[in-house]
Design a protein around this motif. Structure first.
Motif, PDB file in Angstrom:
ATOM      1  N   ALA A 182       0.847  -1.193   0.000  1.00 46.06           N
ATOM      2  CA  ALA A 182       0.000   0.000   0.000  1.00 46.06           C
ATOM      3  C   ALA A 182       0.883   1.243   0.000  1.00 46.06           C
ATOM      4  O   ALA A 182       1.967   1.254   0.602  1.00 46.06           O
ATOM      5  N   TYR A 183       0.423   2.303  -0.672  1.00 41.36           N
ATOM      6  CA  TYR A 183       1.182   3.555  -0.749  1.00 41.36           C
ATOM      7  C   TYR A 183       0.215   4.683  -1.089  1.00 41.36           C
ATOM      8  O   TYR A 183      -0.943   4.437  -1.475  1.00 41.36           O
ATOM      9  N   VAL A 184       0.679   5.922  -0.952  1.00 38.35           N
ATOM     10  CA  VAL A 184      -0.108   7.093  -1.343  1.00 38.35           C
ATOM     11  C   VAL A 184       0.414   7.601  -2.685  1.00 38.35           C
ATOM     12  O   VAL A 184       1.606   7.895  -2.840  1.00 38.35           O
ATOM     13  N   TYR A 185      -0.483   7.698  -3.644  1.00 42.40           N
ATOM     14  CA  TYR A 185      -0.126   8.155  -4.995  1.00 42.40           C
ATOM     15  C   TYR A 185      -0.117   9.685  -4.985  1.00 42.40           C
ATOM     16  O   TYR A 185      -1.039  10.338  -5.442  1.00 42.40           O
ATOM     17  N   ASP A 186       0.973  10.257  -4.438  1.00 43.89           N
ATOM     18  CA  ASP A 186       0.989  11.703  -4.208  1.00 43.89           C
ATOM     19  C   ASP A 186       1.358  12.471  -5.470  1.00 43.89           C
ATOM     20  O   ASP A 186       1.680  11.895  -6.510  1.00 43.89           O
ATOM     21  N   LYS A 187       1.306  13.808  -5.368  1.00 50.44           N
ATOM     22  CA  LYS A 187       1.505  14.659  -6.542  1.00 50.44           C
ATOM     23  C   LYS A 187       2.927  14.608  -7.078  1.00 50.44           C
ATOM     24  O   LYS A 187       3.182  15.056  -8.206  1.00 50.44           O
ATOM     25  N   ASN A 188       3.855  14.102  -6.271  1.00 53.07           N
ATOM     26  CA  ASN A 188       5.235  13.972  -6.733  1.00 53.07           C
ATOM     27  C   ASN A 188       5.514  12.616  -7.383  1.00 53.07           C
ATOM     28  O   ASN A 188       6.639  12.324  -7.764  1.00 53.07           O
ATOM     29  N   THR A 189       4.487  11.760  -7.481  1.00 52.20           N
ATOM     30  CA  THR A 189       4.608  10.463  -8.131  1.00 52.20           C
ATOM     31  C   THR A 189       3.945  10.548  -9.498  1.00 52.20           C
ATOM     32  O   THR A 189       2.843  11.072  -9.627  1.00 52.20           O
ATOM     33  N   PHE A 190       4.641  10.023 -10.510  1.00 50.63           N
ATOM     34  CA  PHE A 190       4.160  10.181 -11.870  1.00 50.63           C
ATOM     35  C   PHE A 190       3.785   8.826 -12.474  1.00 50.63           C
ATOM     36  O   PHE A 190       4.227   7.775 -12.021  1.00 50.63           O
ATOM     37  N   SER A 191       2.957   8.891 -13.499  1.00 52.44           N
ATOM     38  CA  SER A 191       2.543   7.692 -14.221  1.00 52.44           C
ATOM     39  C   SER A 191       3.396   7.518 -15.472  1.00 52.44           C
ATOM     40  O   SER A 191       3.682   8.491 -16.168  1.00 52.44           O
ATOM     41  N   PRO A 192       3.821   6.264 -15.763  1.00 51.21           N
ATOM     42  CA  PRO A 192       3.631   5.029 -15.010  1.00 51.21           C
ATOM     43  C   PRO A 192       4.499   5.021 -13.752  1.00 51.21           C
ATOM     44  O   PRO A 192       5.638   5.455 -13.777  1.00 51.21           O
ATOM     45  N   VAL A 193       3.947   4.507 -12.663  1.00 50.01           N
ATOM     46  CA  VAL A 193       4.585   4.575 -11.356  1.00 50.01           C
ATOM     47  C   VAL A 193       5.816   3.683 -11.337  1.00 50.01           C
ATOM     48  O   VAL A 193       5.752   2.487 -11.651  1.00 50.01           O
ATOM     49  N   SER A 194       6.954   4.255 -10.944  1.00 47.88           N
ATOM     50  CA  SER A 194       8.199   3.489 -10.874  1.00 47.88           C
ATOM     51  C   SER A 194       8.817   3.522  -9.477  1.00 47.88           C
ATOM     52  O   SER A 194       9.667   2.692  -9.165  1.00 47.88           O
ATOM     53  N   THR A 195       8.397   4.478  -8.634  1.00 52.41           N
ATOM     54  CA  THR A 195       8.930   4.607  -7.274  1.00 52.41           C
ATOM     55  C   THR A 195       7.788   4.931  -6.315  1.00 52.41           C
ATOM     56  O   THR A 195       7.002   5.852  -6.579  1.00 52.41           O
ATOM     57  N   ILE A 196       7.701   4.180  -5.205  1.00 55.69           N
ATOM     58  CA  ILE A 196       6.658   4.423  -4.220  1.00 55.69           C
ATOM     59  C   ILE A 196       7.250   4.306  -2.818  1.00 55.69           C
ATOM     60  O   ILE A 196       8.323   3.725  -2.630  1.00 55.69           O
ATOM     61  N   THR A 197       6.536   4.854  -1.842  1.00 54.52           N
ATOM     62  CA  THR A 197       6.892   4.702  -0.436  1.00 54.52           C
ATOM     63  C   THR A 197       5.818   3.861   0.232  1.00 54.52           C
ATOM     64  O   THR A 197       4.634   4.247   0.247  1.00 54.52           O
ATOM     65  N   ALA A 198       6.196   2.711   0.772  1.00 58.24           N
ATOM     66  CA  ALA A 198       5.219   1.773   1.312  1.00 58.24           C
ATOM     67  C   ALA A 198       4.642   2.278   2.632  1.00 58.24           C
ATOM     68  O   ALA A 198       5.381   2.673   3.538  1.00 58.24           O
ATOM     69  N   THR A 199       3.306   2.271   2.747  1.00 55.67           N
ATOM     70  CA  THR A 199       2.654   2.512   4.032  1.00 55.67           C
ATOM     71  C   THR A 199       2.380   1.188   4.738  1.00 55.67           C
ATOM     72  O   THR A 199       2.264   1.143   5.962  1.00 55.67           O
ATOM     73  N   SER A 200       2.276   0.107   3.965  1.00 60.80           N
ATOM     74  CA  SER A 200       2.163  -1.237   4.541  1.00 60.80           C
ATOM     75  C   SER A 200       2.659  -2.248   3.518  1.00 60.80           C
ATOM     76  O   SER A 200       2.565  -2.031   2.309  1.00 60.80           O
ATOM     77  N   VAL A 201       3.201  -3.361   4.031  1.00 60.90           N
ATOM     78  CA  VAL A 201       3.683  -4.455   3.184  1.00 60.90           C
ATOM     79  C   VAL A 201       3.124  -5.745   3.753  1.00 60.90           C
ATOM     80  O   VAL A 201       3.367  -6.089   4.912  1.00 60.90           O
ATOM     81  N   GLU A 202       2.356  -6.464   2.937  1.00 62.85           N
ATOM     82  CA  GLU A 202       1.756  -7.708   3.383  1.00 62.85           C
ATOM     83  C   GLU A 202       1.956  -8.781   2.326  1.00 62.85           C
ATOM     84  O   GLU A 202       1.980  -8.492   1.125  1.00 62.85           O
ATOM     85  N   LEU A 203       2.064 -10.021   2.774  1.00 64.11           N
ATOM     86  CA  LEU A 203       2.109 -11.127   1.840  1.00 64.11           C
ATOM     87  C   LEU A 203       0.777 -11.233   1.110  1.00 64.11           C
ATOM     88  O   LEU A 203      -0.286 -11.040   1.707  1.00 64.11           O
ATOM     89  N   ASP A 204       0.846 -11.524  -0.182  1.00 65.77           N
ATOM     90  CA  ASP A 204      -0.360 -11.775  -0.952  1.00 65.77           C
ATOM     91  C   ASP A 204      -0.788 -13.217  -0.680  1.00 65.77           C
ATOM     92  O   ASP A 204      -0.144 -14.162  -1.121  1.00 65.77           O
ATOM     93  N   GLU A 205      -1.873 -13.370   0.054  1.00 69.00           N
ATOM     94  CA  GLU A 205      -2.289 -14.696   0.510  1.00 69.00           C
ATOM     95  C   GLU A 205      -3.173 -15.433  -0.495  1.00 69.00           C
ATOM     96  O   GLU A 205      -3.679 -16.511  -0.217  1.00 69.00           O
ATOM     97  N   ALA A 206      -3.389 -14.848  -1.672  1.00 71.33           N
ATOM     98  CA  ALA A 206      -4.215 -15.530  -2.667  1.00 71.33           C
ATOM     99  C   ALA A 206      -3.595 -16.865  -3.045  1.00 71.33           C
ATOM    100  O   ALA A 206      -2.367 -17.001  -3.103  1.00 71.33           O
ATOM    101  N   GLU A 207      -4.445 -17.855  -3.302  1.00 70.73           N
ATOM    102  CA  GLU A 207      -3.932 -19.172  -3.700  1.00 70.73           C
ATOM    103  C   GLU A 207      -3.246 -19.024  -5.050  1.00 70.73           C
ATOM    104  O   GLU A 207      -3.855 -18.588  -6.028  1.00 70.73           O
ATOM    105  N   ILE A 208      -1.967 -19.385  -5.084  1.00 68.17           N
ATOM    106  CA  ILE A 208      -1.199 -19.190  -6.310  1.00 68.17           C
ATOM    107  C   ILE A 208      -0.851 -20.540  -6.913  1.00 68.17           C
ATOM    108  O   ILE A 208      -1.498 -21.019  -7.825  1.00 68.17           O
ATOM    109  N   ILE A 209       0.173 -21.185  -6.386  1.00 70.00           N
ATOM    110  CA  ILE A 209       0.587 -22.478  -6.910  1.00 70.00           C
ATOM    111  C   ILE A 209       0.884 -23.393  -5.734  1.00 70.00           C
ATOM    112  O   ILE A 209       1.520 -22.995  -4.770  1.00 70.00           O
ATOM    113  N   SER A 210       0.441 -24.644  -5.803  1.00 71.82           N
ATOM    114  CA  SER A 210       0.832 -25.642  -4.813  1.00 71.82           C
ATOM    115  C   SER A 210       0.710 -27.001  -5.479  1.00 71.82           C
ATOM    116  O   SER A 210       0.138 -27.135  -6.557  1.00 71.82           O
TER     117      SER A 210
END
Length: 476
Positions: A281-309
């Motif tokens: 998660a991050y805030v798409y602030d006015k100093n961030t441009f599209s396409p987004v290449s640099t962000i500051t994380a407000t939270s980092v979580e594992l993606d728990e969606a079923e992927i491969i097993s």
């Protein structure tokens, strides 16, 4: 078209030049005792300068490539980082857009001597440097060719003469592999005359690039993006990690590679769970441009969606031998074969399996064709299935992560590996489809795996272009 300006300044707008012209003159030796090379032996002659300045193809191409080197200055030519860049981009590179290299490679069957390499570096930079990193007197420039990740294309330019030097300002389009964004740059290059330079009689003293793209600013809202983090090699600096874009549902366009500012705790969490997908998660602030290449994380979580097993699209482990219908099997007259799946190791991240076709024939046993019956070694993790081709032993966990090919994942995927091989992962309902093929030659090698949830490998095909040495089997 040309338009002359005051004080010896001229602006030239021209189309992009794709070809190259031959260096002028005949094989005259150099008269100056201060010159570091015997130019007659090198097969080059003194450049004849015309009135005014024109950005000719060899110099144009050299500037375009060199612009990707951050804040280039020719005083760094003995630096190991510079020499590695030079060898990758001007010698062992798919870029061959200057005549001296093309001439040498044609005459010497792709080989180039250490002296010739040092001469090209001197031509480019105007500074002499010894390439101690070259252990052999000759290297093969056609082996391990590198493809540039970024590229500039000069569209028009203006220049000012300052004595024997030229200050060039050029507009350039910018390309980055994996990005759809169109960016604009201004390149400022300081050039100096070098009568024996193979780059149209000039060396490049310095280059600065300025991004002049008009960007779309952020909306100041909170967003989330799914990314893949492969581990320690992508820790860029304290508080900075590199990740690979996987997907998002917010309509924002992202670069393929994203730089993320993280806290120490977030960094540690990612390192403890490397080789996995994360939702950041991050805030798409006015100093961030599209396409987004640099962000500051407000939270980092594992993606728990079923992927491969192993319970998902790999074999469930209850059947180690299965029968497949044969469409092609190395020109053998056979309608079906047995395919054996064997668990051979277990790591913290997952289990390792071998898959092989159980078939013997005097025509193929003990030959390279026989090796093709080994479909690979597979590391099955929660997130991905990694493939190691042409392996008879048991690769380590790190070998799978560093050198393996991802042949199954939760998201569509496309990239170039090994410079010439295109790999793609696509999905159709419960089917995950992996394909790899050689983009350089039509007769190159290809392979294709199809995995179905709850059933495992249901289709396999490999071979060479035009159907040579084909294998095609189906488990319907």
């Amino acid at each position: 078209m040309e338009k002359r300006l005051k004080q010896k300044t001229r602006i030239i707008t021209c189309a992009i030049v794709l070809g190259a012209i031959l260096i002028s003159g005949c094989n005259n030796t150099n008269d100056s005792k201060n010159e570091p090379f015997d130019y007659k032996k090198l097969g080059v002659s003194e450049y004849t300068y015309e009135n005014g300045f024109e950005l000719k193809p060899d110099l144009r191409a050299a500037i375009q490539v060199l612009s990707s080197y951050s804040d280039y200055d020719n005083l760094i030519v003995s630096d190991e980082r510079w020499q590695d860049f030079f060898l990758r981009n001007y010698i062992q590179s798919m870029f061959d857009g200057y005549d001296y290299k093309k001439k040498i490679l044609k005459e010497q069957d792709g080989l180039m001597t250490k002296t010739q390499i040092e001469y090209i570096n001197y031509s480019l930079t105007g500074e002499y440097a010894i390439f101690d990193s070259l252990e052999n007197e000759k290297i093969n420039c056609l082996e391990s060719q590198n493809s540039p990740l970024v590229a500039y294309t000069i569209t028009n330019y203006e220049y000012e003469e300052q004595g024997e030097s030229i200050v060039l300002k050029a507009d350039a389009d910018f390309f980055k592999k994996g990005s759809k964004e169109e960016k604009k740059f201004v390149i400022t290059a300081v050039l100096e005359r070098n009568p024996y330079s193979c780059f149209d009689g000039y060396s490049i003293v310095s280059i600065k690039t300025e991004d002049v793209t008009e960007y779309e600013h952020g909306d100041e809202a909170a967003h989330k993006v799914k990314v893949y983090f492969s581990g320690d090699d992508y820790v860029m600096d304290k508080g900075l990690v590199g990740v690979e874009y996987v997907g998002s549902e917010d309509g924002v366009e992202y670069e393929m590679l994203i730089t993320v500012h993280v806290t120490d705790e977030q960094m540690q969490y990612m390192l403890e769970n490397k080789h996995k997908n994360f939702e950041i998660a991050y805030v798409y602030d006015k100093n961030t441009f599209s396409p987004v290449s640099t962000i500051t994380a407000t939270s980092v979580e594992l993606d728990e969606a079923e992927i491969i097993s192993s319970e998902n699209v790999f074999f469930d482990g209850t059947k180690t031998v299965d029968t497949y219908e044969v469409t092609d099997l190395l020109d053998e007259a056979v309608s079906e074969v047995e395919v054996k799946t064997e668990k051979i190791a277990e790591y913290d991240s997952g289990e390792v399996y071998s898959i092989s076709i159980g078939y013997e024939s005097p025509e193929i046993s003990g030959t390279d064709k026989g090796d093709r019956l080994n479909l690979g070694r597979f590391l099955v993790t929660k997130d991905n299935i990694y493939l190691m081709l042409e392996e008879n032993g048991t690769p380590s966990e790190e070998e799978f992560f560093n050198d393996g090919i991802v042949v199954a994942s939760d998201d569509d995927y496309s990239k170039i590996i090994g410079e010439v091989y295109q790999v793609e992962i696509t999905h159709e309902d419960d089917k995950c489809i992996f394909a790899m093929w050689n983009t350089a030659i039509e007769s190159g090698w290809y392979c294709h795996y199809e995995w179905v949830k709850g059933r495992g490998l249901t289709y396999y095909r490999s071979g060479y272009g035009a159907g040579r040495d084909a294998i095609e089997i189906t488990n319907s």
